[in-house]
Design a protein around this motif. Structure first.
Motif, PDB file in Angstrom:
ATOM      1  N   LYS A 103      51.686  52.993  28.376  1.00  0.00           N
ATOM      2  CA  LYS A 103      50.356  52.579  28.484  1.00  0.00           C
ATOM      3  C   LYS A 103      49.101  54.175  28.938  1.00  0.00           C
ATOM      4  O   LYS A 103      48.538  54.144  29.536  1.00  0.00           O
ATOM      5  CB  LYS A 103      50.142  51.510  29.204  1.00  0.00           C
ATOM      6  N   ALA A 118      39.372  49.915  29.706  1.00  0.00           N
ATOM      7  CA  ALA A 118      39.425  50.097  32.279  1.00  0.00           C
ATOM      8  C   ALA A 118      39.726  51.357  32.753  1.00  0.00           C
ATOM      9  O   ALA A 118      40.212  52.488  32.268  1.00  0.00           O
ATOM     10  CB  ALA A 118      40.140  49.075  32.566  1.00  0.00           C
ATOM     11  N   VAL A 141      44.372  45.250  37.834  1.00  0.00           N
ATOM     12  CA  VAL A 141      45.505  44.828  36.875  1.00  0.00           C
ATOM     13  C   VAL A 141      46.501  46.128  36.939  1.00  0.00           C
ATOM     14  O   VAL A 141      46.410  47.239  37.191  1.00  0.00           O
ATOM     15  CB  VAL A 141      45.055  44.557  35.931  1.00  0.00           C
ATOM     16  N   LYS A 143      49.903  47.168  35.627  1.00  0.00           N
ATOM     17  CA  LYS A 143      50.839  47.076  34.488  1.00  0.00           C
ATOM     18  C   LYS A 143      52.099  48.586  34.522  1.00  0.00           C
ATOM     19  O   LYS A 143      51.955  49.390  34.466  1.00  0.00           O
ATOM     20  CB  LYS A 143      49.384  47.976  33.037  1.00  0.00           C
ATOM     21  N   VAL A 153      52.722  43.342  32.589  1.00  0.00           N
ATOM     22  CA  VAL A 153      51.132  43.417  32.593  1.00  0.00           C
ATOM     23  C   VAL A 153      51.012  41.748  34.498  1.00  0.00           C
ATOM     24  O   VAL A 153      51.377  40.793  33.532  1.00  0.00           O
ATOM     25  CB  VAL A 153      49.837  42.753  31.718  1.00  0.00           C
ATOM     26  N   GLU A 184      44.704  49.541  36.759  1.00  0.00           N
ATOM     27  CA  GLU A 184      43.585  49.247  35.765  1.00  0.00           C
ATOM     28  C   GLU A 184      42.571  48.542  36.425  1.00  0.00           C
ATOM     29  O   GLU A 184      43.214  47.190  37.439  1.00  0.00           O
ATOM     30  CB  GLU A 184      43.735  48.389  34.417  1.00  0.00           C
ATOM     31  N   GLU A 185      41.139  48.835  36.712  1.00  0.00           N
ATOM     32  CA  GLU A 185      40.075  47.996  36.762  1.00  0.00           C
ATOM     33  C   GLU A 185      40.269  46.761  36.425  1.00  0.00           C
ATOM     34  O   GLU A 185      40.429  47.200  34.696  1.00  0.00           O
ATOM     35  CB  GLU A 185      38.879  48.796  36.433  1.00  0.00           C
ATOM     36  N   PHE A 186      39.452  45.651  36.693  1.00  0.00           N
ATOM     37  CA  PHE A 186      39.703  44.203  35.916  1.00  0.00           C
ATOM     38  C   PHE A 186      38.596  44.330  34.824  1.00  0.00           C
ATOM     39  O   PHE A 186      37.092  44.121  35.466  1.00  0.00           O
ATOM     40  CB  PHE A 186      39.962  43.246  36.669  1.00  0.00           C
ATOM     41  N   MET A 187      39.292  43.988  33.962  1.00  0.00           N
ATOM     42  CA  MET A 187      37.777  43.587  32.893  1.00  0.00           C
ATOM     43  C   MET A 187      37.170  41.778  32.678  1.00  0.00           C
ATOM     44  O   MET A 187      38.926  41.909  32.283  1.00  0.00           O
ATOM     45  CB  MET A 187      38.055  44.044  31.574  1.00  0.00           C
ATOM     46  N   LYS A 213      47.601  32.882  24.977  1.00  0.00           N
ATOM     47  CA  LYS A 213      48.684  33.681  26.499  1.00  0.00           C
ATOM     48  C   LYS A 213      49.132  32.724  26.416  1.00  0.00           C
ATOM     49  O   LYS A 213      50.326  32.970  26.236  1.00  0.00           O
ATOM     50  CB  LYS A 213      48.131  34.682  26.148  1.00  0.00           C
ATOM     51  N   VAL A 281      40.935  46.911  25.392  1.00  0.00           N
ATOM     52  CA  VAL A 281      42.039  46.553  26.334  1.00  0.00           C
ATOM     53  C   VAL A 281      43.483  46.811  26.435  1.00  0.00           C
ATOM     54  O   VAL A 281      44.662  47.473  26.885  1.00  0.00           O
ATOM     55  CB  VAL A 281      42.550  44.729  26.256  1.00  0.00           C
ATOM     56  N   GLU A 282      43.737  47.220  24.914  1.00  0.00           N
ATOM     57  CA  GLU A 282      45.104  47.741  24.859  1.00  0.00           C
ATOM     58  C   GLU A 282      45.325  47.652  22.771  1.00  0.00           C
ATOM     59  O   GLU A 282      44.605  47.382  22.880  1.00  0.00           O
ATOM     60  CB  GLU A 282      46.404  46.394  24.799  1.00  0.00           C
TER      61      GLU A 282
HETATM   62  P1  AMP Z   1      48.410  43.845  27.471  1.00  0.00           P
HETATM   63  O1  AMP Z   1      49.702  43.734  27.563  1.00  0.00           O
HETATM   64  O2  AMP Z   1      47.650  45.266  28.145  1.00  0.00           O
HETATM   65  O3  AMP Z   1      47.349  43.812  26.786  1.00  0.00           O
HETATM   66  O4  AMP Z   1      48.037  42.932  28.821  1.00  0.00           O
HETATM   67  C1  AMP Z   1      48.286  41.645  29.021  1.00  0.00           C
HETATM   68  C2  AMP Z   1      47.493  40.122  28.929  1.00  0.00           C
HETATM   69  O5  AMP Z   1      46.449  41.188  29.849  1.00  0.00           O
HETATM   70  C3  AMP Z   1      45.528  40.922  27.902  1.00  0.00           C
HETATM   71  O6  AMP Z   1      46.103  40.350  26.560  1.00  0.00           O
HETATM   72  C4  AMP Z   1      44.790  40.388  29.083  1.00  0.00           C
HETATM   73  O7  AMP Z   1      44.036  39.567  28.689  1.00  0.00           O
HETATM   74  C5  AMP Z   1      44.846  41.109  30.327  1.00  0.00           C
HETATM   75  N1  AMP Z   1      44.203  42.633  30.715  1.00  0.00           N
HETATM   76  C6  AMP Z   1      45.392  44.050  30.979  1.00  0.00           C
HETATM   77  N2  AMP Z   1      44.791  44.343  30.769  1.00  0.00           N
HETATM   78  C7  AMP Z   1      42.664  43.574  31.728  1.00  0.00           C
HETATM   79  C8  AMP Z   1      42.305  44.443  32.121  1.00  0.00           C
HETATM   80  N3  AMP Z   1      41.994  45.868  32.861  1.00  0.00           N
HETATM   81  N4  AMP Z   1      41.576  43.797  32.664  1.00  0.00           N
HETATM   82  C9  AMP Z   1      41.310  42.632  32.519  1.00  0.00           C
HETATM   83  N5  AMP Z   1      42.311  41.736  31.722  1.00  0.00           N
HETATM   84  C10 AMP Z   1      43.697  42.533  31.895  1.00  0.00           C
END
Ligand code: AMP
Ligand code: GLY
Length: 420
Positions: A103, A118, A141, A143, A153, A184-187, A213, A281-282
């Motif tokens: 990440k 973010a 957030v 990770k 996460v 990370e900043e919460f989005m 999810k 986000v990813e």
């Molecule tokens: P990721 O493995 O990075 O996809 O994160 C898993 C889940 O966490 C995502 O599908 C989002 O629902 C949530 N998530 C990850 N990063 C953020 C973020 N910066 N702000 C809000 N939700 C996030």
């Protein structure tokens, strides 16, 4: 063409189903496969994370094209070994697969490419991570940097949860994946997934989808690998898709090429959409599971031509023949999932379920035992249907679900609720 597909989930069954329909496909081998894939392809026993073993197998079996389903073999360099052996392969190199495997790497690439995402900090010790959390405040957030099977996460709505998550990660709760932590900043916004093929240079969008999810209805409860999906995702409009391509996907792909790690394969672009604007986000370096099931349902046999064009660097001359309908898939999972669950229970009623271009039950964790289909995993079946509207696709999918008898399993009854 002789084709080998690596993987054993619903994603790989959907790829196998679509590709088997293409007249170019002469022989189809899957490794390791599942009970559903075994009906339409040969199953081979192979360690799919061992690149040398996969390359030897491909050469011995005169395989012309290998499609890698999951991220672990990609991160382990299986696509690199195949390319070195002169075998055509769909999937990124280990260097390019870092877009999912690290990440902090992805955040750094986004910074260099000025891609909207973010704000973040990257830490290798708990004290500085905690100081950052205290300075930023919640929601925030946390990770684990590395691959953690979708569990690394923590979206913390309060500071204490975020601080605990830091202790868990540096304490080894996610193994090596948590040795480094990204905060990370919460989005806020609505999430949707955008799927594009990349051939090292050009990108070709092939569809949008929304996953579910959480394990519980109304998006409650624990996170899972995904309990259902539909395509297209109405929130991801053409204008937002264009913005995501121009501001996020193309600049990051250029940055990867500039660093000597051009990307080839499917790029799963996870977006957060708010006020008509998308932020990243990813990235994942593979198809989503169960998103692939709804994408393949709508792409059908052309999927092989598209994946081959990506592997051969021909995307600039390639067009998608778009279906104008909707597809929806409902995941049937073993009772207890995503926690502990029993294996070996018998699933009945599958033989009577329609199986055509509008209805398909894709298998994930299944095997055949004494002539019966038994559950061998957490997510077990993906009951999938198409329709002229999302409502029609959903009604058809749940009608199929109701024909299946499996008291040891469950599904969410509200897949598609956001769009409906
Ligand atoms: P990721 O493995 O990075 O996809 O994160 C898993 C889940 O966490 C995502 O599908 C989002 O629902 C949530 N998530 C990850 N990063 C953020 C973020 N910066 N702000 C809000 N939700 C996030
Ligand atoms: N369904 C989410 C994923 O494949 O990562």
């Amino acid at each position: 063409m002789n084709i080998l597909i690596l993987g054993s989930g619903g994603r790989e069954h959907a790829l196998t189903w679509a590709i088997a329909q293409n007249p170019k496909c002469d022989r189809l081998v899957v490794a390791p496969g599942n009970a559903g894939m075994a009906k339409i392809a040969e199953c081979a026993t192979l360690d799919i994370e061992d690149g040398a073993a996969v390359a030897d197998f491909a050469q011995a079996e005169s395989i012309d094209f290998v499609i890698v389903g999951p991220e672990a073999p990609l991160a382990a360099g299986v696509a690199d070994r195949l390319r070195e052996a002169g075998v055509l392969v769909f999937g990124p190199s280990a260097a390019a697969a870092k877009l999912e495997a690290s990440k902090s790497f992805t955040k750094e690439i986004c910074d260099a490419a000025h891609a909207p995402t973010a704000g973040y900090g990257h830490f290798t010790d708990a004290a500085s991570a905690k100081a950052y959390i205290r300075a930023q405040g919640a929601p925030i957030v946390v990770k684990a940097d590395g691959l953690a099977a979708g569990k690394g996460v923590i979206v913390a709505m309060d500071e204490a949860t975020a601080l605990n998550a830091v202790d868990d990660m540096f304490g080894g709760a996610f193994g090596g994946a948590g040795a480094e932590v990204v905060i990370e900043e919460f989005m806020d916004g609505e999430e949707a997934s955008f799927f594009v093929l990349v051939d090292g240079e050009d990108v070709l969008p092939i569809g949008t989808a929304q996953d579910h999810k959480r394990v519980g209805e109304g998006d409650t409860g624990l996170n899972t690998g995904g309990m259902g999906a539909y395509s297209p995702a109405p929130v991801l409009t053409d204008a937002i898709a264009m913005q995501a391509l121009d501001e996020i996907v193309k600049p990051t792909m250029r940055e990867m090429a500039k660093r000597g790690a051009p990307y080839q394969g499917v790029l799963y672009v996870g977006l957060m959409i708010k006020d008509g604007h998308a932020r990243l986000v990813e990235y994942n370096v593979r198809f989503g599971d169960p998103e692939c099931q709804v994408l393949m349902m709508r792409l059908g046999a052309q999927a092989l031509d598209l994946l081959q064009a990506a592997a051969q660097g021909r995307l600039a001359q390639t067009k998608v023949n778009w279906a104008d309908d909707h597809a929806l898939t409902v995941v049937l999972a073993a009772n207890g999932y995503p926690g502990a669950y029993e294996k070996g229970s018998v699933i009945q009623g599958l033989d009577g379920v329609a199986s055509d271009s509008k209805h398909m039950v894709f298998h994930a964790g299944t095997a055949t035992k004494d002539g019966q289909i038994v559950a061998t995993g957490g997510r077990v079946l993906n009951v999938t249907a198409r329709g002229g509207t999302l409502q029609e696709a959903r009604d058809r999918a749940y009608a199929l679900v109701d024909q299946i008898t499996w008291s040891e399993g469950f599904c969410r009854r509200d897949i598609g609720w956001r769009a409906l």
